[in-house]
Design a protein around this motif. Structure first.
Motif, PDB file in Angstrom:
ATOM      1  N   GLY A 198      12.455   5.219  32.198  1.00 45.89           N
ATOM      2  CA  GLY A 198      11.471   5.418  31.143  1.00 45.89           C
ATOM      3  C   GLY A 198      11.416   4.172  30.293  1.00 45.89           C
ATOM      4  O   GLY A 198      11.736   3.076  30.760  1.00 45.89           O
ATOM      5  N   SER A 218      10.155  10.983  23.571  1.00 48.40           N
ATOM      6  CA  SER A 218      11.261  11.379  24.443  1.00 48.40           C
ATOM      7  C   SER A 218      12.042  12.518  23.805  1.00 48.40           C
ATOM      8  O   SER A 218      12.048  12.677  22.577  1.00 48.40           O
ATOM      9  CB  SER A 218      12.196  10.195  24.710  1.00 48.40           C
ATOM     10  OG  SER A 218      12.948   9.889  23.553  1.00 48.40           O
ATOM     11  N   ASP A 250      15.005   8.561  31.700  1.00 51.60           N
ATOM     12  CA  ASP A 250      13.859   8.406  30.791  1.00 51.60           C
ATOM     13  C   ASP A 250      14.001   9.186  29.497  1.00 51.60           C
ATOM     14  O   ASP A 250      13.019   9.357  28.766  1.00 51.60           O
ATOM     15  CB  ASP A 250      12.579   8.848  31.513  1.00 51.60           C
ATOM     16  CG  ASP A 250      12.585  10.325  31.896  1.00 51.60           C
ATOM     17  OD1 ASP A 250      13.608  11.009  31.672  1.00 51.60           O
ATOM     18  OD2 ASP A 250      11.565  10.800  32.435  1.00 51.60           O
ATOM     19  N   GLY A 251      15.188   9.671  29.184  1.00 58.78           N
ATOM     20  CA  GLY A 251      15.366  10.415  27.948  1.00 58.78           C
ATOM     21  C   GLY A 251      14.569  11.701  27.894  1.00 58.78           C
ATOM     22  O   GLY A 251      14.297  12.224  26.813  1.00 58.78           O
ATOM     23  N   ARG A 253      11.477  11.982  28.964  1.00 57.28           N
ATOM     24  CA  ARG A 253      10.060  11.694  28.731  1.00 57.28           C
ATOM     25  C   ARG A 253       9.159  12.349  29.770  1.00 57.28           C
ATOM     26  O   ARG A 253       8.064  12.815  29.438  1.00 57.28           O
ATOM     27  CB  ARG A 253       9.844  10.168  28.734  1.00 57.28           C
ATOM     28  CG  ARG A 253       8.388   9.753  28.503  1.00 57.28           C
ATOM     29  CD  ARG A 253       7.936  10.108  27.105  1.00 57.28           C
ATOM     30  NE  ARG A 253       6.516   9.865  26.909  1.00 57.28           N
ATOM     31  CZ  ARG A 253       5.540  10.751  27.132  1.00 57.28           C
ATOM     32  NH1 ARG A 253       5.848  11.956  27.586  1.00 57.28           N
ATOM     33  NH2 ARG A 253       4.293  10.445  26.908  1.00 57.28           N
TER      34      ARG A 253
END
Length: 268
Positions: A198, A218, A250-251, A253
């Motif tokens: 991400g 996120s 990507d946290g 996302r």
């Protein structure tokens, strides 16, 4: 869980990381692998001087054995040469990370056929050719090897002005699964996986307000770092029961239904 030395039965496994000359995600991956005791083959095209500086730093800080390989990946002869140069120098290759990529916004009406071809040549075809060359050299090795491609979280939720980029990265994800099947026929210990970063590295032009908006998009509420991707590379190399997967880093996302927009992201 075994460490890299156990997985590859080698005190200093060998890793080639494409696109690792400039201080971007590939550099972060190479530096992390060096810190874990790997011998490193850096790769650069236009950032050769920076690659040599990074090599010196890895030697100084980690005592790593490092070489620098060079070449433009839109030349179909270069992938085989990079892999061969790495193997010739170290006499083995255990890890390949296909991190090199091009990425820039282009309005749809300005996307040309040549631009589409260039995205596929560098982001997709070069990754295929590097992976195939590495797999052929990994096949005779008792412990095979680990090949990791770098995709993008947003191939499932693409945003504007990247109509040439996203198809090339989507191809990387399908290619990962296909090559995992193909290379297992060469050696059951060759594994192929993909990381989908991400927002982990932002362009310098991104304002504080834009950074805050991206962080809010996120689930973890912050921007990631190249080290987050590098740690995922370590996991995929060390866990020898994982192959053919595309792992979002990507946290959250990709699953978060926020109304934010993407600006200035650079995951390569």
């Amino acid at each position: 869980m075994p460490n890299l030395q156990d997985v590859f039965d080698c005190d200093s496994p060998v890793a080639l990381v494409t696109g690792s000359g400039a201080p971007r995600v590939g550099r972060g991956i190479a530096t992390h692998l060096a810190s874990l005791g790997c011998r490193i083959a850096l790769h650069a095209n236009t950032s050769v001087d920076q690659a040599h500086q990074a090599a010196e730093q890895m030697r100084s800080e980690h005592g790593a054995d490092v070489i620098v390989t060079e070449g433009a990946l839109d030349d179909e002869r270069v992938p085989d040469r990079l892999v061969a140069q790495t193997h010739d120098h170290f006499k083995r290759i255990d890890i390949l990370v296909n991190s090199a990529a091009i990425w820039r916004p282009t309005p749809l009406a300005q996307v040309t056929a040549d631009e589409m071809r260039r995205y596929f040549e560098i982001n997709t075809i070069a990754s295929f050719l590097c992976a195939r060359a590495a797999a052929m050299l990994m096949a005779p090795q008792t412990r095979g090897g680990s090949i990791i491609n770098i995709g993008d979280w947003a191939t499932g939720r693409p945003y504007l002005d990247h109509a040439a980029y996203f198809p090339s990265k989507g191809g990387v994800e399908v290619m990962t699964r296909s090559l995992a099947v193909e290379f297992a026929e060469l050696n059951r210990r060759i594994r192929v996986n993909c990381i989908q970063p991400g927002p982990v590295l932002l362009d310098e032009s991104v304002t504080k307000a834009q950074q805050d908006r991206l962080a809010a998009c996120s689930l973890v509420g912050r921007i990631g770092t190249p080290e987050h991707v590098a740690h995922a590379v370590q996991f995929l190399c060390e866990n020898d029961f994982v192959t053919g997967v595309c792992l979002p880093v990507d946290g959250g996302r990709s699953i978060f239904a926020s109304d934010g927009v993407q600006v200035g992201m650079n995951t390569g």
